[in-house]
Each structure stands twice: as structure tokens, then as C-alpha cells.
Design a protein around this motif. Structure first.
Motif, PDB file in Angstrom:
ATOM      1  N   TRP A 107      44.345  60.813  27.775  1.00 48.65           N
ATOM      2  CA  TRP A 107      44.925  59.695  27.034  1.00 48.65           C
ATOM      3  C   TRP A 107      43.811  58.838  26.468  1.00 48.65           C
ATOM      4  N   CYS A 108      44.033  58.229  25.323  1.00 50.55           N
ATOM      5  CA  CYS A 108      43.068  57.283  24.773  1.00 50.55           C
ATOM      6  C   CYS A 108      43.814  56.260  23.920  1.00 50.55           C
ATOM      7  N   LEU A 109      43.126  55.184  23.611  1.00 48.91           N
ATOM      8  CA  LEU A 109      43.682  54.165  22.727  1.00 48.91           C
ATOM      9  C   LEU A 109      43.450  54.649  21.290  1.00 48.91           C
ATOM     10  N   GLN A 110      44.455  55.268  20.748  1.00 50.30           N
ATOM     11  CA  GLN A 110      44.307  55.959  19.485  1.00 50.30           C
ATOM     12  C   GLN A 110      43.862  55.057  18.336  1.00 50.30           C
ATOM     13  N   GLU A 111      44.354  53.838  18.282  1.00 55.17           N
ATOM     14  CA  GLU A 111      43.953  52.971  17.166  1.00 55.17           C
ATOM     15  C   GLU A 111      42.471  52.631  17.243  1.00 55.17           C
ATOM     16  N   GLN A 112      41.909  52.545  18.444  1.00 60.01           N
ATOM     17  CA  GLN A 112      40.470  52.301  18.572  1.00 60.01           C
ATOM     18  C   GLN A 112      39.674  53.533  18.161  1.00 60.01           C
ATOM     19  N   VAL A 113      40.169  54.698  18.556  1.00 59.06           N
ATOM     20  CA  VAL A 113      39.485  55.946  18.207  1.00 59.06           C
ATOM     21  C   VAL A 113      39.523  56.160  16.699  1.00 59.06           C
ATOM     22  N   LEU A 114      40.697  56.059  16.089  1.00 55.99           N
ATOM     23  CA  LEU A 114      40.814  56.289  14.646  1.00 55.99           C
ATOM     24  C   LEU A 114      40.048  55.253  13.833  1.00 55.99           C
ATOM     25  N   GLY A 115      39.913  54.046  14.347  1.00 49.76           N
ATOM     26  CA  GLY A 115      39.194  53.001  13.645  1.00 49.76           C
ATOM     27  C   GLY A 115      37.692  53.034  13.861  1.00 49.76           C
ATOM     28  N   HIS A 116      37.218  53.940  14.684  1.00 48.94           N
ATOM     29  CA  HIS A 116      35.782  54.008  14.996  1.00 48.94           C
ATOM     30  C   HIS A 116      35.017  54.673  13.853  1.00 48.94           C
ATOM     31  N   PRO A 117      33.834  54.152  13.523  1.00 48.14           N
ATOM     32  CA  PRO A 117      33.052  54.715  12.414  1.00 48.14           C
ATOM     33  C   PRO A 117      32.648  56.178  12.597  1.00 48.14           C
ATOM     34  N   SER A 118      32.637  56.681  13.822  1.00 42.66           N
ATOM     35  CA  SER A 118      32.220  58.065  14.053  1.00 42.66           C
ATOM     36  C   SER A 118      33.293  59.081  13.661  1.00 42.66           C
ATOM     37  N   MET A 119      34.526  58.622  13.376  1.00 47.17           N
ATOM     38  CA  MET A 119      35.607  59.543  13.044  1.00 47.17           C
ATOM     39  C   MET A 119      35.365  60.227  11.707  1.00 47.17           C
TER      40      MET A 119
END
Length: 146
Positions: A107-119
Motif C-alpha cells: 500500500w502507498c499514498l498514491q497522490e504523494q507517489v504520483l505527485g513526486h518528481p521521480s514519476m
């Protein structure tokens, strides 16, 4: 479910609306911070999609062959699943071969992951919430309809 919850602004005050019910692994963000901009592939099929073992194997081998960094959310089977032997198993040696290039979580906080510059991109089953979140953050996605 109504849909994804996004950031809202109100007279220069930014409020993050969240609807997560599961505990997340906070080392995910540290791992993402260690990656170059636009260098990580994010894979998530939500909690309602359960891939076949053959599909899990193919995705795992393709990720290793690509040499790209990746973050993969592998959910355990839903509680209502009748079969008890359908847990996904990653191919033998997968963790050793991926090393620091790959991270697999439940599980992860998807909005933080998708908003991360590394995506760099997002592989998704094309569910409404996942698709809308990717679009709202401007992350290109690879469709794997289920």
C-alpha cells in the motif's frame, strides 16, 4: 465511492483531502527522493483487481529486463476471494535482481507517489480513480485494462 480526492485551494491555503484507511510504508518517499526526476515506473492495479500469476511473472520479468526503477503495489487477495492459494508470488530471485532499482509494497499514498518528481509513468488497470489521479498529476500511464 464518489471518486478521487484532490488538493483544493482556498485563498492561498492548500488543503490535502485524503481518504486512506490503510497504514503506509513511509520509506517509500525516502526511496523516491533517491531517484532521478522522471525515472520511476509506478505499477498499481487497485485492491479490487487480482492479476493471474502468469501476468505477475510477465510484468516482473519485463521490469527487470527494462533496467528501469519501479515502485509496485502488490495487493494481497481480497478477503472475499474463495481460493486461498492465489497469493501472488514474485519470480525466484526477483528481489535480489531488482536491488535498489525496485520497491514492492502492499500500500502507498498514491497522490504523494504520483505527485513526486521521480514519476515517469504509471501502469494501471484503468479504473476511474487511478486514471483520474494520474491525469490530475499529469503522469502518463500505460493502460492494462482488467
Amino acid at each position: 465511492m464518489v471518486g478521487p480526492l484532490f488538493m483544493a485551494t482556498d485563498n492561498s491555503v492548500c488543503v490535502l483531502l485524503r481518504g486512506d484507511f490503510l497504514k503506509t510504508d513511509h520509506s517509500i518517499m525516502d526511496w523516491l527522493h533517491s531517484k532521478l526526476p522522471s525515472s520511476v515506473v509506478y505499477i498499481s492495479f487497485s485492491r479490487v483487481v487480482h492479476l493471474k500469476q502468469e501476468e505477475v511473472n510477465e510484468i516482473a520479468h519485463d521490469l527487470l529486463d527494462s533496467g528501469l526503477s519501479f515502485l509496485s503495489v502488490m495487493n494481497p487477495p481480497h478477503k472475499r476471494t474463495k481460493k486461498k492459494k492465489n497469493d501472488h508470488v514474485l519470480p525466484y530471485g526477483f528481489a535480489d535482481k531488482s536491488g535498489n532499482k525496485g520497491k514492492v509494497v502492499q500500500w502507498c499514498l498514491q497522490e504523494q507517489v504520483l505527485g513526486h518528481p521521480s514519476m515517469a509513468c504509471f501502469m494501471t488497470h484503468c479504473g476511474w480513480n487511478l486514471s483520474m489521479e494520474a491525469l490530475s498529476f499529469g503522469v502518463p500511464f500505460v493502460a492494462f485494462p482488467q
